[in-house]
Structures are given as structure tokens and as C-alpha cells.
Enzyme design. Structure first.
Site, PDB file in Angstrom:
ATOM      1  N   LYS A 293      -7.547 -39.069   2.476  1.00  0.00           N
ATOM      2  CA  LYS A 293      -6.654 -38.127   1.801  1.00  0.00           C
ATOM      3  C   LYS A 293      -5.199 -38.562   1.960  1.00  0.00           C
ATOM      4  O   LYS A 293      -4.436 -38.612   0.986  1.00  0.00           O
ATOM      5  CB  LYS A 293      -6.839 -36.727   2.372  1.00  0.00           C
ATOM      6  CG  LYS A 293      -5.719 -35.730   2.022  1.00  0.00           C
ATOM      7  CD  LYS A 293      -5.805 -34.481   2.852  1.00  0.00           C
ATOM      8  CE  LYS A 293      -4.613 -33.558   2.661  1.00  0.00           C
ATOM      9  NZ  LYS A 293      -3.358 -34.130   3.211  1.00  0.00           N
ATOM     10  N   ASN A 294      -4.793 -38.868   3.196  1.00  0.00           N
ATOM     11  CA  ASN A 294      -3.383 -39.131   3.463  1.00  0.00           C
ATOM     12  C   ASN A 294      -2.903 -40.462   2.886  1.00  0.00           C
ATOM     13  O   ASN A 294      -1.696 -40.677   2.774  1.00  0.00           O
ATOM     14  CB  ASN A 294      -3.109 -39.066   4.965  1.00  0.00           C
ATOM     15  CG  ASN A 294      -3.194 -37.653   5.505  1.00  0.00           C
ATOM     16  OD1 ASN A 294      -3.014 -36.684   4.765  1.00  0.00           O
ATOM     17  ND2 ASN A 294      -3.480 -37.518   6.791  1.00  0.00           N
TER      18      ASN A 294
ATOM     19  N   CYS B 160       0.674 -27.059   4.144  1.00  0.00           N
ATOM     20  CA  CYS B 160       0.264 -26.126   5.196  1.00  0.00           C
ATOM     21  C   CYS B 160       1.451 -25.667   6.027  1.00  0.00           C
ATOM     22  O   CYS B 160       2.364 -26.447   6.314  1.00  0.00           O
ATOM     23  CB  CYS B 160      -0.764 -26.787   6.118  1.00  0.00           C
ATOM     24  SG  CYS B 160      -2.342 -27.143   5.325  1.00  0.00           S
TER      25      CYS B 160
ATOM     26  N   ARG C 160       8.864 -28.698   8.815  1.00  0.00           N
ATOM     27  CA  ARG C 160       8.534 -30.007   8.246  1.00  0.00           C
ATOM     28  C   ARG C 160       9.657 -30.425   7.307  1.00  0.00           C
ATOM     29  O   ARG C 160       9.484 -30.550   6.103  1.00  0.00           O
ATOM     30  CB  ARG C 160       7.190 -29.950   7.515  1.00  0.00           C
ATOM     31  CG  ARG C 160       6.076 -29.405   8.374  1.00  0.00           C
ATOM     32  CD  ARG C 160       4.798 -29.153   7.586  1.00  0.00           C
ATOM     33  NE  ARG C 160       4.037 -30.375   7.382  1.00  0.00           N
ATOM     34  CZ  ARG C 160       2.927 -30.443   6.659  1.00  0.00           C
ATOM     35  NH1 ARG C 160       2.469 -29.370   6.047  1.00  0.00           N
ATOM     36  NH2 ARG C 160       2.266 -31.569   6.529  1.00  0.00           N
TER      37      ARG C 160
ATOM     38  N   ILE D 280      12.557 -32.599   5.325  1.00  0.00           N
ATOM     39  CA  ILE D 280      12.508 -33.911   4.689  1.00  0.00           C
ATOM     40  C   ILE D 280      13.854 -34.622   4.844  1.00  0.00           C
ATOM     41  O   ILE D 280      14.200 -35.496   4.054  1.00  0.00           O
ATOM     42  CB  ILE D 280      12.110 -33.805   3.197  1.00  0.00           C
ATOM     43  CG1 ILE D 280      13.106 -32.942   2.413  1.00  0.00           C
ATOM     44  CG2 ILE D 280      10.700 -33.253   3.056  1.00  0.00           C
ATOM     45  CD1 ILE D 280      12.886 -33.008   0.902  1.00  0.00           C
TER      46      ILE D 280
ATOM     47  N   ASP E 121      -3.820 -34.109  13.627  1.00  0.00           N
ATOM     48  CA  ASP E 121      -4.771 -33.580  12.647  1.00  0.00           C
ATOM     49  C   ASP E 121      -6.173 -33.375  13.225  1.00  0.00           C
ATOM     50  O   ASP E 121      -7.001 -32.711  12.601  1.00  0.00           O
ATOM     51  CB  ASP E 121      -4.868 -34.512  11.434  1.00  0.00           C
ATOM     52  CG  ASP E 121      -3.697 -34.340  10.478  1.00  0.00           C
ATOM     53  OD1 ASP E 121      -2.874 -33.432  10.703  1.00  0.00           O
ATOM     54  OD2 ASP E 121      -3.595 -35.114   9.515  1.00  0.00           O
TER      55      ASP E 121
ATOM     56  N   ARG F 125      -8.718 -28.631   0.223  1.00  0.00           N
ATOM     57  CA  ARG F 125      -7.602 -29.541  -0.054  1.00  0.00           C
ATOM     58  C   ARG F 125      -7.849 -30.918   0.530  1.00  0.00           C
ATOM     59  O   ARG F 125      -7.304 -31.913   0.032  1.00  0.00           O
ATOM     60  CB  ARG F 125      -6.302 -28.985   0.542  1.00  0.00           C
ATOM     61  CG  ARG F 125      -5.618 -27.889  -0.236  1.00  0.00           C
ATOM     62  CD  ARG F 125      -4.255 -27.577   0.375  1.00  0.00           C
ATOM     63  NE  ARG F 125      -3.549 -28.811   0.652  1.00  0.00           N
ATOM     64  CZ  ARG F 125      -3.060 -29.147   1.849  1.00  0.00           C
ATOM     65  NH1 ARG F 125      -3.210 -28.344   2.872  1.00  0.00           N
ATOM     66  NH2 ARG F 125      -2.424 -30.283   2.016  1.00  0.00           N
TER      67      ARG F 125
END
Length: 417
Positions: free
Chosen positions: A22-23, A116, A121, A123, A304, A396
Site C-alpha cells: 500500500k505505502n 487516519c 502529521r 507537512i 504500523d 483502505r
């Protein structure tokens, strides 16, 4: 409302094939627009995050063809349109279009990304990198306008080894004039996968996977064929599940080197592992030894996997501790684990787990993607039935989670209530 209904305490055996990462996928899809020709990305997981990125591509007039686990992206008729809030809010990784569009058109306009709610978080490191390359950043009511007359290579030091910032700066720098050096770069395998993709298109990126990445700008990127690496977080989640209820449960299509931080901890607990070239077979032990973990950037223990791993610690004999150093809100699953019967206390950024405890099914909530994975993990060992709500978070990031677990003996139903 969609829910997962899981009946626990069933032994799991057989094989689970891990999907593409996914990442990595959520960065590769935006990166594809840097090409001036058609690209093909295979082993792409069919999850809602990749669906959302394809919606953004369609809004930019990019032609997309999707087949089983592959995406063909043709940006030849692309238009540099503003990316609206509706799409940005669907996922955190929408911010990769910042670097890609800035790199290609020298201008991007989009809203703050979603994702999430696991803590702050910001930027700012992404924006700092763009500014170092010569861009001007304007923030108007949660809308960013990043533009430059020309992007020029620069030496950029990241205050934190951020995966997102490392990739975003790479995307912006591949077509900049001159040489860009990113110091204190993140080292995750997903970054290497993105750099390989860029180089296959004709970029000149060196050092991905180390703390220093060097990028020599090029003027043209051509088409290519690229494969997404296996998802190490998905692999780790199923390995933890195997450690709790597996009988020779084979986790297939993985790169064992990518999950070494987890395998060492599983072995420390007493879990039986057979490690092959592209698989790991996991068997539940009779007894687990307590241990401590501290999350860290790669190659440390992944944040994670902290939440599903906490479930495993509830079954260990004695006191275990989990120290979370990446995200301050990554303990929102604890209240629901305690509802299931665990004995966990949280102080500051450390959870203390007392075990072993018997878990009993109840109603719980997936507060975020990996918290949702921890609820699934807990439900599989709990007595009786567990109902999980807010499962959109889980979908997701885990392709065909229900189907994969059912195929090895789990009892899970995806229901509308």
C-alpha cells in the site's frame, strides 16, 4: 453501516498471499504522472486508497486502464487542475501529487491531505524541501499553492527521517535543474521501490535506502513497466495473527529482510518460524514470553505494526511495554482491547500490558487503519463473537482481508446492519 462479524478461537492453517505494498503504491501512482509517456504498474492492491488516487488522476484528465492488480497510466493529455478538497481528504497520500505536479508543471494547487487521525502529521518538511528547490508556498484557508519559475537542485536536510517528505522531495527534484541531495532521508523499502520506478523512467536517483539520496535532474521521463514490492505491513499483520492462532500458517510472497524487526521479536516471544526465500511459516507456541518494543523509523520496529503486536502481548506471560515514538495518538485501540478483556495501562507514550488475559467478544471500533487491524487480530483469538464498526479504515489498506482469512479457516462475515 458495514461491519465485520468475527467468531474467534479458530485455528488457522494454509497459505495467505501478501499483496503489493500500500505505502509504495500510493506514491507510485502519483509518480507516474512525471512520465511523458504511458507507464504500467503491476501488483497494485485493490484497496480504497488506490481507488481514491485514480479518482484524482481522472480529475487531471489522465487516462487510466485497470486490470487485475495492474494500472496503466497515460498522462499524455493531462491537465494541471486544482485538486479539490473532496479528493485530498480521502487519504494522506494525496500529498504526493504536490511533488509530482510541482516537478512536472512548476505549480500545484491542492488542499491539506486527509488520512487516519493518529496524531500530528504536519507537512512542513515537504514544504521546506519544495522551498529549498526554489518554490514559493502560499497557504490560503487550508489550500496550498506551490509554484516556481524554475526548480533548481539543492542540499536538503530533513529534521526527521520522514517517508512522505523524502518521496515528495524526490518527485519534485527529478526534473529540477542540477543536483539535489537529501540528507537524513528515510530508508524504508517503499522509498527504494519508488526510486527504482523513477530510474526506470529515465531519472537519475542514487542512494535510495540510505540516509543520503542524490538526484540529478533530467528533462524527460519515458514510459516503463514496474512492479510494486510486497506489503511488509500486511505480511507482518498476518505473521502476528499466525503467532496467535496459526498452525503452520504460511505467509507467502514476502521479502523476509523487510520484516526482520518483527521476526526477531516473534522469536524472542517463543513463536516458531520457518523463514524461506519468499515466505515465512508461523506456528503458535504453547506459551509466550513477555517483551518490550519501541517503535522507530526503518529498520526499527514499525509503528504500523505496533497496534496488532499489542494484541499478541496480551497473551504473553508477565509484563510487556510498548513505547510509541512516531505518532502520539497511536494508542486509541487500547480502550477497545480493554473492553475485550485485556489489562493495559497507558501513560504518556508508553503502554504497559499485563498478561496473559482471556479476551471475550464484544462491539469494538476501528479508529484508524492499523487500529482496525488490531481489532481483527484480537477478535480472532477472543471467545465468542466480535463486531467491528468503522471498517472503512481497514479496507483502505488491506486487500481482500476477509477472503484471505476465511481461506485459512477464520470465521468472518462482512455485513450491512
Amino acid at each position: 453501516m458495514r461491519v465485520l462479524e468475527i467468531t474467534g478461537q479458530r485455528q488457522l492453517s494454509g497459505a495467505i498471499r501478501v499483496s503489493g505494498a500500500k505505502n509504495a503504491s500510493v506514491a507510485l501512482i502519483p509518480a507516474a504522472i512525471l512520465s511523458d509517456e504511458e507507464t504500467t504498474i503491476c501488483n497494485v492492491p485493490e484497496i480504497t486508497d488506490t481507488d481514491a488516487l485514480c479518482e484524482i488522476l481522472e480529475g487531471l484528465n489522465v487516462e487510466i486502464k485497470r486490470a487485475s492488480e495492474s494500472i496503466v497510466i497515460d498522462p499524455s493529455n493531462m491537465k494541471n487542475e486544482r485538486i479539490h478538497e473532496t479528493y485530498c481528504k480521502k487519504l494522506r497520500a494525496s500529498y504526493y501529487f504536490m511533488g509530482a505536479l510541482l516537478g512536472k508543471y512548476k505549480k500545484v494547487e491542492m488542499c491539506f491531505p486527509g488520512g487516519c487521525s493518529i496524531g500530528k502529521r504536519p507537512i512542513n518538511l515537504h514544504l521546506k524541501g519544495f522551498e529549498a528547490l526554489g518554490a514559493t508556498v502560499t497557504n490560503e484557508r487550508n489550500r496550498y499553492i506551490v509554484e516556481a519559475e524554475e526548480l533548481k537542485g539543492a542540499n536538503i536536510y530533513l529534521d526527521f527521517a520522514s517517508v512522505g517528505a523524502t518521496i515528495n522531495i524526490m518527485l519534485a527534484a527529478v526534473k529540477a535543474k542540477g543536483t539535489t541531495v537529501i540528507d537524513n532521508a528515510a530508508k524504508e523499502p517503499e522509498i527504494v521501490n519508488v526510486a527504482t520506478f523513477l530510474n526506470s523512467m529515465g531519472a537519475k536517483v542514487q542512494g535510495a535506502g540510505t540516509s543520503t539520496i542524490k538526484i540529478e535532474g533530467v528533462s524527460y521521463l519515458h514510459g516503463c513497466f514496474h512492479e510494486v514490492i510486497p506489503d511488509r505491513i500486511e505480511a507482518g499483520t498476518y505473521m502476528i495473527i499466525g503467532a496467535l492462532c496459526g498452525n503452520c500458517l504460511k505467509i507467502d510472497n514476502i521479502i523476509p529482510a523487510h520484516v526482520e524487526a518483527l521476526t526477531s521479536k516473534l522469536q524472542e516471544l517463543g513463536v516458531e518460524l520457518e523463514i524461506g526465500t519468499d515466505y515465512i511459516i508461523v506456528t503458535k507456541p504453547k506459551k509466550y514470553r513477555a517483551t518490550n518494543i519501541k517503535t522507530s523509523v526503518y529498520p526499527g520496529f514499525p509503528t504500523d505494526l505496533q497496534q496488532p503486536f499489542t494484541v499478541l502481548l496480551t497473551q504473553c506471560d508477565g509484563k510487556s511495554k510498548v513505547e510509541e515514538t512516531i505518532y502520539e495518538n497511536r494508542f486509541m485501540h487500547i480502550v477497545y482491547l480493554n473492553d475485550l478483556g485485556s489489562d493495559i495501562t497507558v501513560k504518556n507514550q508508553t503502554a504497559t500490558i499485563f498478561g496473559p488475559t482471556n479476551l471475550k467478544g464484544t462491539h469494538v471500533v476501528a479508529t484508524d487503519l492499523r487500529a482496525g487491524a488490531s481489532m481483527v487480530t484480537a477478535a480472532l483469538i477472543a471467545e465468542g463473537t466480535t463486531i467491528i464498526t468503522n471498517i472503512e479504515h481497514i479496507l483502505r489498506g488491506y486487500e481482500q482481508l476477509v477472503e484471505k482469512l476465511v481461506s485459512v479457516g477464520a470465521k468472518i462475515e462482512h455485513k450491512e446492519i
